[in-house]
Motif scaffolding. Structure first.
Motif, PDB file in Angstrom:
ATOM      1  N   ALA A 502      -3.881  50.629  58.540  1.00 12.90           N
ATOM      2  CA  ALA A 502      -2.885  49.889  57.752  1.00 12.90           C
ATOM      3  C   ALA A 502      -3.557  48.807  56.908  1.00 12.90           C
ATOM      4  CB  ALA A 502      -1.845  49.264  58.683  1.00 12.90           C
ATOM      5  N   ALA A 503      -4.577  48.131  57.489  1.00  6.64           N
ATOM      6  CA  ALA A 503      -5.254  47.069  56.743  1.00  6.64           C
ATOM      7  C   ALA A 503      -5.961  47.633  55.516  1.00  6.64           C
ATOM      8  CB  ALA A 503      -6.260  46.355  57.648  1.00  6.64           C
ATOM      9  N   PHE A 504      -6.336  48.907  55.582  1.00 12.43           N
ATOM     10  CA  PHE A 504      -6.957  49.538  54.413  1.00 12.43           C
ATOM     11  C   PHE A 504      -5.883  50.082  53.465  1.00 12.43           C
ATOM     12  CE2 PHE A 504      -8.246  53.615  52.515  1.00 12.43           C
ATOM     13  CZ  PHE A 504      -9.245  53.158  51.670  1.00 12.43           C
ATOM     14  N   MET A 505      -4.866  50.682  54.033  1.00 15.94           N
ATOM     15  CA  MET A 505      -3.856  51.366  53.221  1.00 15.94           C
ATOM     16  C   MET A 505      -3.018  50.407  52.391  1.00 15.94           C
ATOM     17  SD  MET A 505      -4.210  54.549  53.478  1.00 15.94           S
ATOM     18  CE  MET A 505      -2.747  55.032  52.561  1.00 15.94           C
ATOM     19  N   ALA A 506      -2.682  49.240  52.955  1.00 16.84           N
ATOM     20  CA  ALA A 506      -1.749  48.349  52.254  1.00 16.84           C
ATOM     21  C   ALA A 506      -2.291  47.895  50.896  1.00 16.84           C
ATOM     22  CB  ALA A 506      -1.400  47.160  53.142  1.00 16.84           C
ATOM     23  N   PRO A 507      -3.526  47.350  50.800  1.00 13.19           N
ATOM     24  CA  PRO A 507      -4.015  46.970  49.473  1.00 13.19           C
ATOM     25  C   PRO A 507      -4.177  48.192  48.566  1.00 13.19           C
ATOM     26  CG  PRO A 507      -5.434  46.094  51.212  1.00 13.19           C
ATOM     27  CD  PRO A 507      -4.480  47.015  51.858  1.00 13.19           C
ATOM     28  N   THR A 508      -4.606  49.330  49.152  1.00 12.25           N
ATOM     29  CA  THR A 508      -4.795  50.547  48.352  1.00 12.25           C
ATOM     30  C   THR A 508      -3.469  50.979  47.742  1.00 12.25           C
ATOM     31  OG1 THR A 508      -6.396  51.140  50.038  1.00 12.25           O
ATOM     32  CG2 THR A 508      -5.845  52.863  48.469  1.00 12.25           C
ATOM     33  N   PHE A 509      -2.424  50.840  48.541  1.00 15.33           N
ATOM     34  CA  PHE A 509      -1.073  51.205  48.109  1.00 15.33           C
ATOM     35  C   PHE A 509      -0.620  50.324  46.941  1.00 15.33           C
ATOM     36  CE2 PHE A 509       3.607  51.116  48.975  1.00 15.33           C
ATOM     37  CZ  PHE A 509       3.836  52.480  48.975  1.00 15.33           C
ATOM     38  N   ALA A 510      -1.043  49.039  46.977  1.00 17.56           N
ATOM     39  CA  ALA A 510      -0.553  48.077  45.974  1.00 17.56           C
ATOM     40  C   ALA A 510      -1.301  48.171  44.635  1.00 17.56           C
ATOM     41  CB  ALA A 510      -0.673  46.657  46.538  1.00 17.56           C
ATOM     42  N   ILE A 511      -2.555  48.683  44.675  1.00 20.48           N
ATOM     43  CA  ILE A 511      -3.391  48.626  43.454  1.00 20.48           C
ATOM     44  C   ILE A 511      -2.798  49.384  42.241  1.00 20.48           C
ATOM     45  CG2 ILE A 511      -5.641  49.445  42.531  1.00 20.48           C
ATOM     46  CD1 ILE A 511      -6.840  48.078  45.056  1.00 20.48           C
ATOM     47  N   PRO A 512      -2.303  50.620  42.400  1.00 19.00           N
ATOM     48  CA  PRO A 512      -1.734  51.286  41.217  1.00 19.00           C
ATOM     49  C   PRO A 512      -0.599  50.473  40.579  1.00 19.00           C
ATOM     50  CG  PRO A 512      -1.891  52.804  43.047  1.00 19.00           C
ATOM     51  CD  PRO A 512      -2.248  51.474  43.580  1.00 19.00           C
ATOM     52  N   PHE A 513       0.158  49.783  41.416  1.00 21.85           N
ATOM     53  CA  PHE A 513       1.258  48.976  40.870  1.00 21.85           C
ATOM     54  C   PHE A 513       0.708  47.838  40.004  1.00 21.85           C
ATOM     55  CE2 PHE A 513       3.176  50.554  44.910  1.00 21.85           C
ATOM     56  CZ  PHE A 513       4.154  51.342  44.335  1.00 21.85           C
ATOM     57  N   LEU A 514      -0.439  47.293  40.416  1.00 20.06           N
ATOM     58  CA  LEU A 514      -1.044  46.176  39.677  1.00 20.06           C
ATOM     59  C   LEU A 514      -1.439  46.603  38.264  1.00 20.06           C
ATOM     60  CD1 LEU A 514      -3.571  44.741  42.307  1.00 20.06           C
ATOM     61  CD2 LEU A 514      -1.469  43.710  41.565  1.00 20.06           C
ATOM     62  N   LEU A 515      -1.956  47.833  38.169  1.00 22.98           N
ATOM     63  CA  LEU A 515      -2.473  48.318  36.883  1.00 22.98           C
ATOM     64  C   LEU A 515      -1.377  48.485  35.842  1.00 22.98           C
ATOM     65  CD1 LEU A 515      -5.048  51.107  37.768  1.00 22.98           C
ATOM     66  CD2 LEU A 515      -5.442  49.022  36.478  1.00 22.98           C
ATOM     67  N   PHE A 516      -0.214  48.895  36.306  1.00 25.17           N
ATOM     68  CA  PHE A 516       0.859  49.223  35.360  1.00 25.17           C
ATOM     69  C   PHE A 516       1.844  48.077  35.152  1.00 25.17           C
ATOM     70  CE2 PHE A 516      -0.853  53.276  36.627  1.00 25.17           C
ATOM     71  CZ  PHE A 516      -0.957  53.927  35.406  1.00 25.17           C
ATOM     72  N   ALA A 517       1.370  46.856  35.354  1.00 21.32           N
ATOM     73  CA  ALA A 517       2.266  45.704  35.209  1.00 21.32           C
ATOM     74  C   ALA A 517       2.355  45.226  33.771  1.00 21.32           C
ATOM     75  CB  ALA A 517       1.776  44.566  36.094  1.00 21.32           C
ATOM     76  N   GLY A 518       1.444  45.678  32.916  1.00 24.14           N
ATOM     77  CA  GLY A 518       1.487  45.258  31.517  1.00 24.14           C
ATOM     78  C   GLY A 518       0.575  44.085  31.233  1.00 24.14           C
ATOM     79  N   PHE A 519      -0.228  43.675  32.205  1.00 29.95           N
ATOM     80  CA  PHE A 519      -1.144  42.557  31.949  1.00 29.95           C
ATOM     81  C   PHE A 519      -2.506  43.080  31.492  1.00 29.95           C
ATOM     82  CE2 PHE A 519      -4.417  39.514  33.426  1.00 29.95           C
ATOM     83  CZ  PHE A 519      -4.046  38.420  32.648  1.00 29.95           C
TER      84      PHE A 519
END
Ligand SMILES: Nc1ncnc2c1ncn2[C@@H]1O[C@H](COP(=O)(O)OP(=O)(O)OP(=O)(O)O)[C@@H](O)[C@H]1O
Length: 614
Positions: A502-519
């Motif tokens: 879980a400690a590995f999966m949670a940040p991995t899960f969040a990264i694609p969302f970060l990319l598509f934020a428009g920043f």
């Protein structure tokens, strides 16, 4: 155990006399794991009888199948299982059986931050129901604590209890609703010889009050062996002996196996079961008909504690009553307490636990303040200066990253551990999964609101954002939503994985969302076939909402500390990010949808996990 305690034990068992004594028999139990070429047969058509009023030990060498058998009998393992389990001769209904039995696992999954008294209190409230008065509950708690020798530990945190005390507590909390059958997986592992004897003596007393008590035991001493009424010995997934300890050696003699002098009979039979005395296992299995018969040596006097349901008439006059009570129980398929009581007891308990968890509260609170000051110093007074407008947008973006990670990680590292407590308590029928989940969500929400608020107040004023209550509230709303969605991600990941994954999966899960934020990339420059991903990124809604809160709604031109500032007009800056025509309300709806979807997904994943625990 002294006479007074014995009497108290009897009092406890008669007070909550909801469960009739149950004899459990099992027939042709097979257990298979794997598929195709990797199929492995763990248990082979095993049979056996576990009588009420008796303490039965399941013995066998490591890997023989003791835990598998115990899990199947307790109803914790159902996948890959074949065969029948009967209760007083009637086929078991697993849903009802969960109310009639309790399973105490080898590892004591308890809420470490609660005190013994608090944990007992919650258990008594959940298990005894609203029909039992507070005074009665209190007296039951005192009784169980006294019986288990935990009275002096009432105010001790569970994390500070010794192994033996933890084990006694795990047993004690299951006694309130007087389960007819108690299963214990290696209750003595990790205990010294005196604690082991105490623990087994306690189990024997519990059995004497009419319950069926079954425990797997590793390498018992010969003294300990005599505390059991019945032994069930497993070797390579089959039964090689079933009967009283005193008949074990005579049975082995029937196949010419004699225990050497000065050898512990338990060690001897484990050596036999491991195959160290030749290939006698098939003979032993067929001699006992793989558990269909109970061997009793004729030269040894019959058991002093026959079954409460045995044919010899000890409690035969109870049988009509028993049938009636069983029917009543079958009709009562709900938990002991109504849903709202379950939620309120669990909410209080979860609150206490979170409050005392350093990582979840003190460390997290301090981190929010320190990082607030750090960000405030780093981006000091950039809020109204057009020369640093890109830095300000960066600050708004990193706000969200900070908030997401500080809400995801505490959930991810605590939830998988809590899940083990939940599975034990839920399968032992303390409360429904819905009640647990609702209480968990409600208990966490204040923290998900307070921490981001404290952080944002510091950052907002130190970085010189516009002094407008409306803009502050809009930015706060996005920050809190981000925190809640982050916690939702933590729940989804923590419901499925163990801590390490879980400690590995949670940040991995969040990264694609970060990319598509428009920043990092403008919406217009994202390839059309990937454009849909911007709509499923909660970061997009969080970042867009934050930008609109600060720069939209007719904000006047910004100051400029340099001779020329290209982005003096906020609207122009929003155009650069393709946000000039965006809507704050849509961002709120987007976050709201995420908030709900993550929580619903977390619930169903947890339910799936609990259902497939076997
Ligand atoms: N899901 C599984 N996949 C593959 N093998 C399994 C699985 N579950 C159990 N086994 C195997 O089944 C056998 C019996 O396991 P079980 O845990 O019941 O043994 P045990 O008698 O309780 O052992 P121990 O005393 O060491 O805990 C072991 O060889 C184990 O490796």
């Amino acid at each position: 155990m002294d006479v007074a305690v014995k009497l108290e034990m009897c009092r406890l068992t008669t007070q909550n006399q909801t469960n009739v004594p149950l004899d459990l028999t099992f027939h042709d139990i097979c257990y298979t794991v794997g598929k195709g070429k990797n199929v492995k047969n763990i248990l082979h058509q095993m049979n056996g009888t576990l009588k009420s009023g008796q303490l039965t030990a399941i013995l066998g060498p490591s890997g023989a199948g003791k835990s598998s058998l115990m899990n199947i009998l307790a109803g914790f393992k159902t996948i890959g299982v074949d065969g029948r389990v009967n209760l007083n001769g009637v086929e078991r209904n697993l849903k009802i059986f969960r109310k009639q039995s309790a399973y105490i696992e080898q590892y004591d999954h308890l809420l470490q931050n609660l005190t013994v008294g608090e944990y007992m209190n919650a258990a008594a409230h959940l298990k005894l129901g609203n029909g039992v008065s507070q005074v009665e509950k209190k007296s039951n708690i005192e009784l169980v604590m006294k019986t288990l020798g935990l009275s002096n530990n009432e105010h001790t945190r569970i994390s500070r209890l010794s192994g033996g005390e933890c084990k006694r507590l795990s047993i004690g909390v299951e006694l309130f609703d007087n389960p007819a059958i108690l299963f214990l997986d290696e209750p003595t592992s990790g205990l010294d010889s005196s604690s082991t004897l105490q623990c087994v003596a306690l189990l024997r007393e519990i059995a004497r009050s009419g319950r069926t008590v079954v425990a797997t035991i590793h390498q018992p001493s010969s003294r300990l062996l005599d505390h059991f009424d019945n032994l069930y010995i497993v070797a390579s997934g089959s039964c090689i002996y079933q009967g009283p300890p005193g008949s074990l050696m005579p049975y082995l003699k029937t196949v010419n196996l004699n225990c050497p002098s000065y050898t512990n009979p338990a060690d001897f039979v484990l050596d036999v079961a491991s195959g160290e005395y030749g290939d006698v296992l098939p003979q032993l299995t067929s001699g006992i008909k793989n558990g269909r018969i109970i061997y009793e040596d004729p030269s040894i006097s019959p058991l002093a504690t026959p079954s409460h349901n045995s044919q010899d008439g000890v409690c035969e006059d109870e049988n009509e009553d028993d049938v009636e009570k069983m029917k009543n129980r079958e009709n009562r398929l709900t938990y002991a307490t109504p849903f709202h009581t379950q939620v309120s007891v669990l909410l209080e308990r979860t609150w206490r636990s979170i409050w005392r968890e350093k990582m979840l509260t003190q460390v997290r609170f301090t981190t929010h303040i320190l990082f607030g000051i750090f960000f405030g110093l780093l981006y000091q007074a950039v809020g109204n200066d057009a020369a640093f407008i890109l830095n300000n947008a960066g600050m708004l973006y990193f706000n969200l990253i900070f908030i997401v990670f500080t809400s995801v990680m505490p959930t991810v590292v605590t939830f998988p551990l809590e899940r083990k407590v939940l599975i034990r308590e839920h399968l032992n029928n303390w409360y429904s999964l819905k009640a647990y989940y609702l209480a968990k969500l409600l208990a966490d929400i204040p923290f998900q609101i307070i921490f981001p608020t404290v952080y944002l107040v510091i950052v907002y004023f130190m970085t010189g954002q516009p002094l407008s209550l409306q803009r502050f509230s809009m930015l706060l709303c996005m920050t809190i939503f981000t925190s809640l969605v982050g916690q939702g991600i933590g729940l989804v990941v923590g419901a499925v994985f163990d801590i390490q994954s879980a400690a590995f999966m949670a940040p991995t899960f969040a990264i694609p969302f970060l990319l598509f934020a428009g920043f990092f990339i403008n919406f217009k420059s994202i390839p059309s076939y990937m454009n849909w991903m911007t709509y499923v990124s909660f970061f997009r809604y969080g970042f867009e909402g934050s930008m609109l809160a600060i720069y939209d709604y007719d904000r006047p031109p910004l100051d400029c500390s340099e001779p020329y500032c290209y982005f003096r007009f906020p609207q122009k800056f929003l155009e650069k990010f393709d946000m000039a025509h965006s809507s704050y309300s849509i961002c709120v709806v987007g976050m709201l949808v995420y908030f709900v979807v993550m929580r619903v997904a977390g619930y169903f994943l947890l339910r799936f996990k609990v259902k497939n625990v076997g």
